[in-house]
Write a protein that holds these residues in place. Structure first.
Motif, PDB file in Angstrom:
ATOM      1  N   VAL A   7      35.306  39.571  42.064  1.00  0.00           N
ATOM      2  CA  VAL A   7      34.897  39.865  40.717  1.00  0.00           C
ATOM      3  C   VAL A   7      33.435  39.663  40.504  1.00  0.00           C
ATOM      4  N   LEU A   8      32.956  38.594  40.863  1.00  0.00           N
ATOM      5  CA  LEU A   8      31.526  38.382  40.678  1.00  0.00           C
ATOM      6  C   LEU A   8      30.849  39.678  40.843  1.00  0.00           C
ATOM      7  N   ILE A   9      31.310  40.295  41.704  1.00  0.00           N
ATOM      8  CA  ILE A   9      30.786  41.564  42.069  1.00  0.00           C
ATOM      9  C   ILE A   9      30.707  42.473  40.863  1.00  0.00           C
ATOM     10  N   VAL A  10      31.842  42.918  40.412  1.00  0.00           N
ATOM     11  CA  VAL A  10      31.817  43.889  39.333  1.00  0.00           C
ATOM     12  C   VAL A  10      31.405  43.258  38.023  1.00  0.00           C
ATOM     13  N   ASP A 107      17.765  30.485  39.740  1.00  0.00           N
ATOM     14  CA  ASP A 107      18.640  29.585  40.493  1.00  0.00           C
ATOM     15  C   ASP A 107      20.118  29.856  40.230  1.00  0.00           C
ATOM     16  N   ARG A 108      20.424  30.586  39.164  1.00  0.00           N
ATOM     17  CA  ARG A 108      21.820  30.905  38.846  1.00  0.00           C
ATOM     18  C   ARG A 108      22.242  32.109  39.677  1.00  0.00           C
ATOM     19  N   LYS A 109      22.817  31.832  40.828  1.00  0.00           N
ATOM     20  CA  LYS A 109      23.122  32.904  41.783  1.00  0.00           C
ATOM     21  C   LYS A 109      24.610  33.117  41.995  1.00  0.00           C
ATOM     22  N   TYR A 110      25.469  32.424  41.263  1.00  0.00           N
ATOM     23  CA  TYR A 110      26.898  32.474  41.567  1.00  0.00           C
ATOM     24  C   TYR A 110      27.737  32.957  40.393  1.00  0.00           C
ATOM     25  N   HIS A 111      28.775  33.723  40.743  1.00  0.00           N
ATOM     26  CA  HIS A 111      29.820  34.176  39.826  1.00  0.00           C
ATOM     27  C   HIS A 111      31.150  33.946  40.512  1.00  0.00           C
ATOM     28  N   VAL A 112      32.192  33.932  39.718  1.00  0.00           N
ATOM     29  CA  VAL A 112      33.555  33.912  40.241  1.00  0.00           C
ATOM     30  C   VAL A 112      34.290  35.027  39.509  1.00  0.00           C
ATOM     31  N   VAL A 113      35.011  35.853  40.259  1.00  0.00           N
ATOM     32  CA  VAL A 113      35.724  36.971  39.659  1.00  0.00           C
ATOM     33  C   VAL A 113      37.145  37.058  40.206  1.00  0.00           C
ATOM     34  N   ASN A 119      46.533  52.312  41.081  1.00  0.00           N
ATOM     35  CA  ASN A 119      46.364  53.740  40.795  1.00  0.00           C
ATOM     36  C   ASN A 119      44.933  54.212  41.016  1.00  0.00           C
ATOM     37  N   GLY A 120      44.311  53.758  42.088  1.00  0.00           N
ATOM     38  CA  GLY A 120      42.960  54.200  42.420  1.00  0.00           C
ATOM     39  C   GLY A 120      41.866  53.581  41.581  1.00  0.00           C
ATOM     40  N   GLU A 121      42.217  52.572  40.763  1.00  0.00           N
ATOM     41  CA  GLU A 121      41.221  51.889  39.951  1.00  0.00           C
ATOM     42  C   GLU A 121      41.112  50.420  40.352  1.00  0.00           C
ATOM     43  N   LEU A 122      39.895  49.943  40.314  1.00  0.00           N
ATOM     44  CA  LEU A 122      39.575  48.553  40.595  1.00  0.00           C
ATOM     45  C   LEU A 122      39.185  47.906  39.277  1.00  0.00           C
ATOM     46  N   GLU A 123      39.921  46.881  38.867  1.00  0.00           N
ATOM     47  CA  GLU A 123      39.573  46.154  37.646  1.00  0.00           C
ATOM     48  C   GLU A 123      39.068  44.770  38.042  1.00  0.00           C
ATOM     49  N   ILE A 124      37.925  44.401  37.497  1.00  0.00           N
ATOM     50  CA  ILE A 124      37.315  43.116  37.798  1.00  0.00           C
ATOM     51  C   ILE A 124      37.154  42.317  36.503  1.00  0.00           C
ATOM     52  N   LYS A 125      37.496  41.055  36.589  1.00  0.00           N
ATOM     53  CA  LYS A 125      37.297  40.134  35.457  1.00  0.00           C
ATOM     54  C   LYS A 125      36.459  38.965  35.956  1.00  0.00           C
ATOM     55  N   VAL A 126      35.649  38.407  35.053  1.00  0.00           N
ATOM     56  CA  VAL A 126      34.775  37.287  35.416  1.00  0.00           C
ATOM     57  C   VAL A 126      35.292  35.977  34.832  1.00  0.00           C
ATOM     58  N   THR A 157      37.879  36.890  32.044  1.00  0.00           N
ATOM     59  CA  THR A 157      37.768  37.790  30.895  1.00  0.00           C
ATOM     60  C   THR A 157      36.831  38.950  31.217  1.00  0.00           C
ATOM     61  N   ASN A 158      36.521  39.734  30.199  1.00  0.00           N
ATOM     62  CA  ASN A 158      35.565  40.846  30.274  1.00  0.00           C
ATOM     63  C   ASN A 158      35.883  41.839  31.388  1.00  0.00           C
ATOM     64  N   PRO A 159      37.039  42.477  31.326  1.00  0.00           N
ATOM     65  CA  PRO A 159      37.388  43.399  32.408  1.00  0.00           C
ATOM     66  C   PRO A 159      36.441  44.594  32.498  1.00  0.00           C
ATOM     67  N   GLY A 160      36.111  44.944  33.722  1.00  0.00           N
ATOM     68  CA  GLY A 160      35.358  46.159  34.016  1.00  0.00           C
ATOM     69  C   GLY A 160      36.182  46.995  34.971  1.00  0.00           C
ATOM     70  N   LYS A 161      36.181  48.298  34.773  1.00  0.00           N
ATOM     71  CA  LYS A 161      37.003  49.173  35.618  1.00  0.00           C
ATOM     72  C   LYS A 161      36.134  50.128  36.408  1.00  0.00           C
TER      73      LYS A 161
END
Length: 169
Positions: A7-10, A107-113, A119-126, A157-161
């Motif tokens: 997730v961090l990613i998206v 210095d803030r370099k980290y996320h967790v997702v 169905n061919g969709e990637l949903e990411i939440k942070v 939260t905050n889903p991205g597709k």
């Protein structure tokens, strides 16, 4: 197939910067999920067509790490991401590596997702910074707050597709 990973990613895409000074988990020995490897278009709101500058490229870097490039247009950023599991909760630790200008100065370099592919969709939440305070300064404090909130339905939260880009041959 619901998985929590990468997730961090998206979600980093939707955030101006990274949230945490330290990783939730630094060790990584969980194999990556090949279903997320590839080129993804952000799913726009409404009837707008996808913007090719809002693409995300996820590559296999090693058996346990991804290299993520997002967005591929202006303000490009590169991330290292790896699957983790914390007290039974699967997610992805994301670390900013650099951007089109070089190394990231913040210095803030980290996320967790978390993520799911369906169905061919990637949903990411942070990770929800209202529950896990972004001002926590070390791995132990972040992990303690995470464990305290692990069963909260709003932990991520905050889903991205994103929709997989079909490559023409």
């Amino acid at each position: 197939m619901k998985k929590t990973v990468l997730v961090l990613i998206v979600l980093a895409l939707f955030l101006a910067g990274c949230d945490y000074l330290a990783p939730l988990v630094a060790e990584h020995n969980i194999a990556i999920d090949p279903s997320v490897i590839g080129l993804w278009d952000e799913v726009p709101e409404g009837d707008k067509p996808p913007d090719p500058k809002d693409r995300m490229l996820i590559l296999k870097y090693s058996e346990t790490e991804y290299l993520v490039h997002y967005p591929t247009g202006k303000d490009q950023t590169y991330y290292r991401a790896y699957p983790i599991k914390v007290d039974g909760v699967s997610c992805v630790q994301v670390q900013t590596i650099g951007d089109s200008e070089g190394d990231i100065k913040d210095d803030r370099k980290y996320h967790v997702v978390t993520y799911s592919v369906s169905n061919g969709e990637l949903e990411i939440k942070v990770l929800n910074t209202d529950l896990i305070d972004r001002d926590l300064r070390d791995t132990a404090s972040i992990k303690q707050a995470f464990l305290k909130n692990r069963d909260n339905k709003n932990l991520f939260t905050n889903p991205g597709k994103f929709r997989r880009v079909k490559v023409k041959s």
